[in-house]
Design a protein around this motif. Structure first.
Motif, short mmCIF file in Angstrom:
data_model
loop_
_atom_site.label_atom_id
_atom_site.label_comp_id
_atom_site.label_asym_id
_atom_site.label_seq_id
_atom_site.Cartn_x
_atom_site.Cartn_y
_atom_site.Cartn_z
N TRP A 50 0.82 -1.20 0.00
CA TRP A 50 0.00 0.00 0.00
C TRP A 50 0.86 1.25 0.00
CZ3 TRP A 50 -3.07 -3.57 3.13
CH2 TRP A 50 -4.29 -3.85 2.54
N LYS A 51 0.60 2.11 -0.97
CA LYS A 51 1.25 3.41 -1.03
C LYS A 51 0.22 4.52 -0.80
CE LYS A 51 4.67 1.96 -4.40
NZ LYS A 51 5.24 2.18 -5.72
N GLN A 52 -1.05 4.13 -0.68
CA GLN A 52 -2.12 5.13 -0.55
C GLN A 52 -2.13 5.74 0.85
OE1 GLN A 52 -5.40 2.73 -1.59
NE2 GLN A 52 -5.49 1.61 0.31
N ASN A 53 -3.01 6.71 1.04
CA ASN A 53 -3.03 7.40 2.32
C ASN A 53 -3.47 6.47 3.46
OD1 ASN A 53 -5.82 7.24 2.28
ND2 ASN A 53 -6.10 9.29 1.50
N ALA A 54 -3.23 6.92 4.67
CA ALA A 54 -3.40 6.07 5.84
C ALA A 54 -4.85 5.65 6.06
CB ALA A 54 -2.86 6.79 7.08
N ARG A 55 -5.78 6.55 5.89
CA ARG A 55 -7.18 6.22 6.18
C ARG A 55 -7.72 5.18 5.20
NH1 ARG A 55 -9.84 11.96 8.02
NH2 ARG A 55 -8.39 12.29 9.71
N ARG A 56 -7.41 5.34 3.94
CA ARG A 56 -7.89 4.37 2.95
C ARG A 56 -7.28 3.00 3.17
NH1 ARG A 56 -7.45 6.31 -2.98
NH2 ARG A 56 -8.54 4.35 -3.26
N SER A 57 -6.02 2.96 3.54
CA SER A 57 -5.39 1.66 3.77
C SER A 57 -5.93 1.00 5.03
CB SER A 57 -3.87 1.80 3.84
OG SER A 57 -3.50 2.65 4.87
N LEU A 58 -6.29 1.77 6.06
CA LEU A 58 -6.90 1.18 7.25
C LEU A 58 -8.24 0.54 6.94
CD1 LEU A 58 -6.13 3.77 10.06
CD2 LEU A 58 -5.17 1.50 9.77
N VAL A 59 -9.03 1.20 6.10
CA VAL A 59 -10.31 0.64 5.69
C VAL A 59 -10.10 -0.64 4.89
CG1 VAL A 59 -12.36 1.04 4.27
CG2 VAL A 59 -11.52 2.84 5.77
N SER A 60 -9.12 -0.62 3.98
CA SER A 60 -8.83 -1.79 3.15
C SER A 60 -8.37 -2.96 4.00
CB SER A 60 -7.76 -1.46 2.11
OG SER A 60 -8.20 -0.44 1.27
N VAL A 61 -7.49 -2.70 4.96
CA VAL A 61 -7.02 -3.77 5.84
C VAL A 61 -8.17 -4.34 6.65
CG1 VAL A 61 -5.64 -4.22 7.91
CG2 VAL A 61 -4.63 -3.05 5.99
N GLY A 62 -9.04 -3.46 7.14
CA GLY A 62 -10.20 -3.93 7.91
C GLY A 62 -11.09 -4.85 7.11
N LYS A 63 -11.32 -4.51 5.84
CA LYS A 63 -12.16 -5.37 4.99
C LYS A 63 -11.48 -6.70 4.68
CE LYS A 63 -14.70 -1.64 2.76
NZ LYS A 63 -14.93 -0.91 1.50
#
Length: 148
Positions: free
Chosen positions: A103-116
């Motif tokens: 993941w190179k994207q911003n922190a909030r989007r990556s947290l959502v992706s990891v959660g899913k």
């Protein structure tokens, strides 16, 4: 020696053995176990397993017991974050047992992706995985700020 065999450990499916039996076999001694003294006679047990989110030596977080449901988060040298998850379809192929997502994207989007991603395989580890991802991302931000 034993240190070399430990570092080359690969996740592999043990045939006809339940996760509880695997844990009972490896909980007292394995090459990833790190014992520390936390004052007095109380010994703190840590684990250096690749699939262990909190590095706690426990049944819940063990990557050895969950041979195809392990989850990991780590930082790379190029300031990106790797999310590692076990693959059920490649259980018999240790070299392909883990799937890496960078993941190179911003922190909030990556947290959502990891959660899913984690909720689809291990719902009990959703929040610990997000907390680990946030901690890794914060360490990368601090490292970047100090280098300026």
């Amino acid at each position: 020696s034993s240190r070399n065999s430990c570092s080359s450990f690969k996740f592999a499916k043990m045939t006809n053995v339940s996760n509880a039996v695997v844990w009972e076999c490896v909980k007292k001694s394995n090459c990833f176990l790190r014992k520390g003294i936390h004052g007095g006679n109380h010994r703190t047990m840590f684990s250096a397993e690749p699939g262990n989110l909190y590095n706690k030596h426990s049944y819940k977080f063990s990557g050895l017991r969950h041979e195809n449901d392990f989850v990991g988060v780590q930082a790379n040298k190029d300031d990106t974050v790797d999310f590692i998850k076990g693959s059920k379809k490649n259980v018999g192929k240790p070299a392909k047992a883990a799937t890496h997502y960078k993941w190179k994207q911003n922190a909030r989007r990556s947290l959502v992706s990891v959660g899913k991603q984690v909720a689809s395989m291990r719902p009990d580890l959703k929040y610990p995985a997000q907390a680990r991802m946030a901690a890794v991302q914060k360490s990368l931000r601090v490292k970047k700020a100090l280098s300026k």
